[in-house]
Design an enzyme around this catalytic site. Structure first.
Site, PDB file in Angstrom:
ATOM      1  N   LYS A  47       6.831  39.740  -0.542  1.00 42.34           N
ATOM      2  CA  LYS A  47       5.748  39.649   0.450  1.00 42.34           C
ATOM      3  C   LYS A  47       4.498  39.067  -0.201  1.00 42.34           C
ATOM      4  O   LYS A  47       4.413  38.993  -1.438  1.00 42.34           O
ATOM      5  CB  LYS A  47       5.460  41.045   0.997  1.00 42.34           C
ATOM      6  N   TYR A  59     -26.152  32.992 -13.293  1.00 49.19           N
ATOM      7  CA  TYR A  59     -26.867  33.615 -12.179  1.00 49.19           C
ATOM      8  C   TYR A  59     -27.495  34.930 -12.594  1.00 49.19           C
ATOM      9  O   TYR A  59     -26.885  35.732 -13.303  1.00 49.19           O
ATOM     10  CB  TYR A  59     -25.894  33.890 -11.028  1.00 49.19           C
TER      11      TYR A  59
HETATM   12  C1  LIG Z   1       5.166  46.443  -1.386  1.00 46.19           C
HETATM   13  C2  LIG Z   1       6.251  47.385  -1.079  1.00 46.19           C
HETATM   14  C3  LIG Z   1       7.279  47.642  -2.019  1.00 46.19           C
HETATM   15  C4  LIG Z   1       7.237  47.121  -3.438  1.00 46.19           C
HETATM   16  O1  LIG Z   1       6.376  47.929  -4.181  1.00 46.19           O
HETATM   17  P1  LIG Z   1       6.084  47.674  -5.741  1.00 46.19           P
HETATM   18  O2  LIG Z   1       5.122  48.717  -6.114  1.00 46.19           O
HETATM   19  O3  LIG Z   1       5.471  46.310  -5.819  1.00 46.19           O
HETATM   20  O4  LIG Z   1       7.379  47.737  -6.440  1.00 46.19           O
HETATM   21  C5  LIG Z   1       8.334  48.418  -1.607  1.00 46.19           C
HETATM   22  N1  LIG Z   1       8.381  48.966  -0.359  1.00 46.19           N
HETATM   23  C6  LIG Z   1       7.402  48.778   0.546  1.00 46.19           C
HETATM   24  C7  LIG Z   1       7.503  49.411   1.884  1.00 46.19           C
HETATM   25  C8  LIG Z   1       6.304  47.999   0.214  1.00 46.19           C
HETATM   26  O5  LIG Z   1       5.324  47.820   1.112  1.00 46.19           O
END
Ligand SMILES: *Cc1c(COP(=O)(O)O)cnc(C)c1O
Length: 366
Positions: A38, A259
């Site tokens: 994702k 800055y």
């Molecule tokens: C993002 C996510 C994962 C992966 O988690 P990590 O900590 O990156 O391994 C797994 N399950 C769900 C539902 C998530 O949203």
């Protein structure tokens, strides 16, 4: 057309990615791997990551239907699971059209499913809320949800079951045990496959293993645990963030840099200007003296990070010159976890926050 190498780029190491996926598998040899890609594969680039993991991953997980559609249209033939599920009838239709498997976590989704036209059934993962209190049904309503789903022709059999751990990164936290006990009870109500563990669950809680593992961050060589680096967990960093020195100049005692005139010069300083700023995703709130790497040397950042540039003290690095490459993170000596700590955040936000103008360059393809 004139081509020039990019000033700023994020290098994506395919061999490291594949290596980390094998490490994930080795922690749960019986389980199938749902690789979480994702948010553009945590900023690494969803399509190259998916292509690199084709032989390793049994399925891919994305958050949104839109991400799943892009992934499917890129030619991905694996199972794709949408972790937030569909939101509305049109998104449900997209899941069916593109063979995306969906999480079902709320009543509204049941209504959209029962209103759907007959046709291709959609594969469903019921999300059980075992204590995270984000998405999912509670155990008390699970039997009824299963009954409703089984009454629908638009839903494929069997029904799979998933939950998400809230505190798996804390090895002493009693929450994980409680969540696992609730899930164990739920398993009797659904006949399909089960999936619990994210990276932390996989690495710290052997009892969280189930038919599927669902790691994200560790695939990118990054640790899910505070105070520990991916390298220390036997992982290889996948992303290296690079830029270059674009100017070098002396500043003199009493003068300030950048800055707000935040940094004040005490003795004559050889200042390097690096093309890297928060417009690329480098954290503006970075702690004073956080290093960058130039060749083998670590040089401290001084002054405020601006949108496109930051400044470093090159006084002790005579050999540095304009055009030299600068590594912001990704080397085992300068892992992203260290930068995250210095920015008072977690490494997830840094890699996800790399912006679009940073070119992704894929290396070490197998
Ligand atoms: C993002 C996510 C994962 C992966 O988690 P990590 O900590 O990156 O391994 C797994 N399950 C769900 C539902 C998530 O949203």
């Amino acid at each position: 057309m004139i081509e020039a190498p990019p000033t700023v780029y994020a290098e994506l190491d395919v061999q490291a990615l594949v290596f980390n996926a094998k490490v994930a598998r080795s922690h749960a040899p019986q389980a199938k791997l749902m690789a979480v890609i994702k948010a553009d594969a945590y900023g690494h680039g969803m399509i190259p990551v998916a292509q690199s993991l084709t032989d390793e991953a049994d399925a891919f997980a994305v958050a949104r239907v839109e991400e799943g559609v892009v992934l499917r249209e890129s030619g991905c033939r694996q199972r794709i699971i949408v972790l937030e599920g569909f939101n509305g009838s049109e998104q449900l239709a997209l899941c069916r059209k593109h063979r995306l498997e969906t999480i079902v976590h709320c009543r509204e989704q049941l209504n959209w499913l029962s209103a759907a036209q007959p046709g291709v059934p959609v594969t469903v993962w019921i999300k059980l809320d075992t204590g995270m209190n984000r998405l999912g049904f509670r155990l008390q309503s699970l039997a009824e949800v299963v009954r409703q789903l089984l009454s629908l022709d638009t839903v494929a059999r069997p029904l799979h079951l998933m939950t998400h751990l809230a505190c798996a990164d804390e090895s002493e936290n009693a929450m994980t045990g409680q969540q696992l006990r609730v899930f164990e009870l739920a398993k009797m109500l659904a006949d399909g496959e089960t999936c619990i563990a994210n990276s932390a669950g996989l690495l710290a809680w052997p009892e969280a293993q189930s038919d599927w593992i669902r790691p994200g961050i560790m695939l990118y060589g990054i640790s899910p645990f505070a105070g520990k680096t991916g390298v220390e967990l036997g992982l290889k960093p996948v992303m290296k963030l690079y830029s270059r020195i674009i100017a070098i100049k002396p500043v003199y005692p009493g003068e300030t840099v950048g800055y707000g005139g935040d940094w004040r010069c005490r003795q004559t300083t050889r200042l390097g200007v690096v093309a890297m700023g928060y417009g690329d995703g480098y954290p503006r709130q970075i702690a004073k003296d956080t290093p960058v790497m130039i060749g083998e040397s670590q040089m401290p950042i001084i002054g405020r990070v601006s949108m496109d540039m930051l400044t470093v003290d090159l006084t002790s690095c005579d050999e540095a010159k304009v055009g030299d490459q600068v590594l912001l993170w990704g080397d085992h000596r300068l892992p992203v976890e260290i930068i995250a700590t210095a920015a008072n955040t977690i490494p997830y936000t840094l890699v996800c926050g790399i912006t679009r103008r940073v070119k992704r360059v894929v290396v070490n393809e197998c």
